[in-house]
Design a protein around this motif. Sequence first.
Motif, short mmCIF file in Angstrom:
data_model
loop_
_atom_site.label_atom_id
_atom_site.label_comp_id
_atom_site.label_asym_id
_atom_site.label_seq_id
_atom_site.Cartn_x
_atom_site.Cartn_y
_atom_site.Cartn_z
N ARG A 105 -10.70 48.43 -13.88
CA ARG A 105 -12.15 48.55 -13.98
C ARG A 105 -12.63 47.82 -15.23
N THR A 106 -13.74 47.14 -15.06
CA THR A 106 -14.38 46.50 -16.22
C THR A 106 -15.09 47.61 -17.01
N PRO A 107 -15.52 47.32 -18.23
CA PRO A 107 -16.26 48.34 -19.00
C PRO A 107 -17.49 48.86 -18.23
N SER A 108 -18.06 48.03 -17.36
CA SER A 108 -19.22 48.48 -16.60
C SER A 108 -18.82 49.20 -15.31
N GLY A 109 -17.51 49.34 -15.05
CA GLY A 109 -17.04 50.09 -13.90
C GLY A 109 -16.77 49.27 -12.65
N GLN A 110 -16.93 47.94 -12.74
CA GLN A 110 -16.66 47.12 -11.56
C GLN A 110 -15.16 46.98 -11.35
N ARG A 111 -14.78 46.93 -10.08
CA ARG A 111 -13.37 46.77 -9.73
C ARG A 111 -12.95 45.32 -9.94
N THR A 112 -11.75 45.15 -10.48
CA THR A 112 -11.14 43.82 -10.55
C THR A 112 -9.70 43.95 -10.07
N TYR A 113 -9.25 42.89 -9.42
CA TYR A 113 -7.92 42.88 -8.83
C TYR A 113 -7.15 41.67 -9.31
N PRO A 114 -5.84 41.81 -9.44
CA PRO A 114 -5.02 40.63 -9.75
C PRO A 114 -4.91 39.75 -8.50
N GLU A 115 -4.51 38.51 -8.68
CA GLU A 115 -4.34 37.59 -7.54
C GLU A 115 -3.35 38.16 -6.52
N SER A 116 -2.34 38.89 -6.99
CA SER A 116 -1.32 39.45 -6.10
C SER A 116 -1.89 40.50 -5.15
N ALA A 117 -3.08 41.02 -5.42
CA ALA A 117 -3.67 42.04 -4.56
C ALA A 117 -3.92 41.52 -3.15
N ALA A 118 -4.23 40.24 -3.02
CA ALA A 118 -4.49 39.67 -1.69
C ALA A 118 -3.26 39.80 -0.80
N MET A 155 -9.94 39.16 -9.94
CA MET A 155 -10.97 38.84 -8.98
C MET A 155 -11.72 40.12 -8.64
N ARG A 156 -12.95 39.98 -8.23
CA ARG A 156 -13.77 41.13 -7.86
C ARG A 156 -13.56 41.48 -6.39
N ILE A 157 -14.07 42.63 -6.01
CA ILE A 157 -13.83 43.16 -4.66
C ILE A 157 -14.36 42.22 -3.57
N GLY A 158 -15.49 41.60 -3.80
CA GLY A 158 -16.04 40.68 -2.79
C GLY A 158 -15.13 39.49 -2.55
N GLU A 159 -14.57 38.95 -3.62
CA GLU A 159 -13.65 37.81 -3.49
C GLU A 159 -12.37 38.23 -2.77
N LEU A 160 -11.85 39.41 -3.10
CA LEU A 160 -10.66 39.90 -2.41
C LEU A 160 -10.95 40.10 -0.92
N ALA A 161 -12.12 40.61 -0.62
CA ALA A 161 -12.51 40.78 0.78
C ALA A 161 -12.57 39.43 1.49
N ARG A 162 -13.15 38.42 0.86
CA ARG A 162 -13.22 37.09 1.48
C ARG A 162 -11.83 36.48 1.67
N GLN A 163 -10.98 36.61 0.69
CA GLN A 163 -9.64 36.03 0.78
C GLN A 163 -8.78 36.67 1.86
N THR A 164 -9.00 37.94 2.10
CA THR A 164 -8.13 38.68 3.02
C THR A 164 -8.75 38.94 4.39
N GLY A 165 -10.06 38.75 4.50
CA GLY A 165 -10.74 39.05 5.75
C GLY A 165 -10.91 40.54 5.99
N VAL A 166 -10.81 41.32 4.93
CA VAL A 166 -10.94 42.77 5.00
C VAL A 166 -12.27 43.14 4.35
N SER A 167 -12.98 44.09 4.93
CA SER A 167 -14.27 44.47 4.38
C SER A 167 -14.12 45.17 3.02
N THR A 168 -15.18 45.11 2.24
CA THR A 168 -15.15 45.81 0.95
C THR A 168 -15.03 47.32 1.19
N ARG A 169 -15.60 47.79 2.28
CA ARG A 169 -15.48 49.21 2.62
C ARG A 169 -14.01 49.58 2.83
N ALA A 170 -13.27 48.73 3.55
CA ALA A 170 -11.84 48.98 3.77
C ALA A 170 -11.08 48.95 2.45
#
Length: 135
Positions: free
Chosen positions: A30-43, A1-16
């Motif tokens: 990181r994706t080849p383009s440098g975007q952060r991705t997280y496993p489901e367990s990150a929440a 999942m991307r950082i925005g989705e993790l933020a929505r799932q946890t109620g934590v800002s992307t900045r945090a």
Amino acid sequence: MRIGELARQTGVSTRALRYYEEQGLLTPERTPSGQRTYPESAAEWVRLIQRLFTAGLSSRTILHLMPSIHAGDGTPETFAVLAAERDRITAAMDDLVAARDALDRIIHLANNPTPEHCPALRDPAWMPYAASPQA
């Protein structure tokens, strides 16, 4: 999942979440383009970090405890760190109680001024209390 989705799932800002990454508490891939991705367990991990912050632990202390948490192994050192943090918080609470009590005394004196505590009530007003004729 991307950082925005993790933020929505946890109620934590992307900045945090970026802060957690900077502190070594959360490691995204990181994706080849440098975007952060997280496993489901990150929440679940982010929620635990939030609970530890709420309990008054610093990011440095959380980072120190991470190996034990990941291993699911409460070592004597882990419990000693947690006890030391509890003692630190208790001491801070004691300091706050003392500050509140001092403020209560100041509020009482402000509501019930006496010449001893209020120079404006002294005769003359500018004279130190100990030097006034009534002393």
